[in-house]
Design a protein around this motif. Structure first.
Motif, short mmCIF file in Angstrom:
data_model
loop_
_atom_site.label_atom_id
_atom_site.label_comp_id
_atom_site.label_asym_id
_atom_site.label_seq_id
_atom_site.Cartn_x
_atom_site.Cartn_y
_atom_site.Cartn_z
N ALA A 1 38.40 -14.67 15.07
CA ALA A 1 38.48 -14.69 16.53
C ALA A 1 39.60 -15.61 17.00
O ALA A 1 40.33 -15.28 17.95
N LEU B 1 34.28 -15.12 10.67
CA LEU B 1 34.47 -14.44 11.95
C LEU B 1 35.04 -15.38 13.02
O LEU B 1 35.80 -14.93 13.89
N GLN C 1 38.17 -11.35 9.09
CA GLN C 1 37.06 -10.62 9.69
C GLN C 1 36.31 -9.79 8.65
O GLN C 1 35.08 -9.69 8.68
N LEU D 1 39.30 -8.44 19.59
CA LEU D 1 38.50 -9.55 20.10
C LEU D 1 37.50 -9.04 21.15
O LEU D 1 36.39 -9.55 21.25
N ASP E 1 30.02 -7.17 20.79
CA ASP E 1 28.94 -7.19 19.80
C ASP E 1 28.31 -8.57 19.62
O ASP E 1 27.22 -8.69 19.05
N GLN F 1 28.19 -13.48 22.58
CA GLN F 1 28.32 -12.21 23.28
C GLN F 1 28.63 -12.43 24.75
O GLN F 1 27.99 -13.22 25.43
N LYS G 1 29.70 -10.99 17.74
CA LYS G 1 29.92 -11.34 16.33
C LYS G 1 31.12 -12.27 16.22
O LYS G 1 32.23 -11.89 16.58
N GLY G 2 30.87 -13.50 15.75
CA GLY G 2 31.93 -14.48 15.60
C GLY G 2 32.18 -15.27 16.88
O GLY G 2 32.83 -16.31 16.86
N MET H 1 34.50 -7.96 19.36
CA MET H 1 33.70 -9.09 18.92
C MET H 1 32.86 -9.66 20.06
O MET H 1 31.68 -9.97 19.88
N TYR H 2 33.44 -9.76 21.25
CA TYR H 2 32.67 -10.23 22.40
C TYR H 2 31.61 -9.21 22.81
O TYR H 2 30.51 -9.57 23.23
N LYS I 1 35.16 0.97 16.92
CA LYS I 1 35.54 -0.36 16.47
C LYS I 1 37.00 -0.34 16.02
O LYS I 1 37.61 0.71 15.91
#
Length: 247
Positions: free
Chosen positions: A77, A73, A64, A95, A101, A107, A103-104, A98-99, A7
């Protein structure tokens, strides 16, 4: 089998810009790392108003993580995307995570791969490593050890320890390439030089299948590659293209 994807890391990015911007960024990062989030936010928001990508990226990390602000989140983003439009490789990576996972953002493995690839092509070693893991596991892409090896090699040449270790595993098992214990030993030893205990244990397994002369030669090669990596002059070897078959 592989080390997992990594991460993004908080408050570490520095880029070249005007002297004032760099000073403000350094002050913001120092304040954030010491828990003075009000000062950090002031600096990062000022840099964001200046449309300075590293400052926007750091402000996004504040949202974040919920550092000095309410965790948001979606806001993070959006800010990462603003920094991406200004060419920030770190924001591309963040970013993408985030995509990956979900999250925010919703997916989306395809967007994650696209952003990781953009960051990797800007020579961000963490993105190169993550792509190696994803291709090795067939995560969001068609599984390909051959392509995984290409990305691991690029990250390894940037002295990315986890990529060096995973590259050794591919050579040891003959995945994406011919099985080659000597090359496994070489990359395990290089990763061991960087402090990897896993690589040290793996190198011991390599040695059990090598003669003293092979170990001596492989060590000389590893030392040479490691020195060139440190000097920034090492380039991955050009491998033959993967064979394709038609039926």
């Amino acid at each position: 089998m592989w080390h997992a994807k990594i991460k993004s890391v908080m408050f570490v990015a520095l880029f070249s810009w005007t002297h004032t911007s760099i000073a403000g960024l350094e002050e913001g990062i120092e304040a954030a790392n010491s828990g003075q989030f009000d000062i950090a936010l002031k600096e990062f928001r000022y840099l964001t108003d200046m449309n300075y990508a590293p400052g926007i990226y750091e402000l996004a990390k504040m949202y974040q993580g919920g550092f000095g602000v309410n965790k948001d989140l979606r806001k993070a983003a959006s800010l990462f995307n603003d920094a991406i439009e200004l060419g920030s490789a770190d924001a591309m990576f963040a970013l993408a995570v985030m995509y990956d996972d979900g999250k925010g953002v919703k997916q989306d493995k395809h967007k994650a791969i696209t952003l990781f690839t953009q960051a990797a092509n800007k020579n961000l070693s963490a993105a190169q490593f993550n792509l190696g893991v994803m291709y090795a596991n067939g995560d969001g892409v068609v599984q390909s050890y051959y392509t995984a090896m290409d990305w691991y090699e690029r990250a390894a040449s940037n002295n990315y320890t986890l990529a060096q270790f995973n590259l050794a595993l591919l050579y040891y098992q003959g995945l994406g390439t011919d099985k080659n214990i000597e090359r496994s030993y070489i990359w395990n030893l290089i990763a061991e030089y960087n402090g990897s205990r896993d690589a040290s244990k793996s190198r011991d397994l390599d040695e059990q299948q090598m003669s003293p002369s092979q170990i001596e030669k492989a060590t000389e090669i590893a030392d040479d590659i490691y020195q060139r990596i440190q000097q920034g002059t090492y380039a991955p070897e050009i491998r033959p293209k993967q064979k394709s078959y038609t039926f």
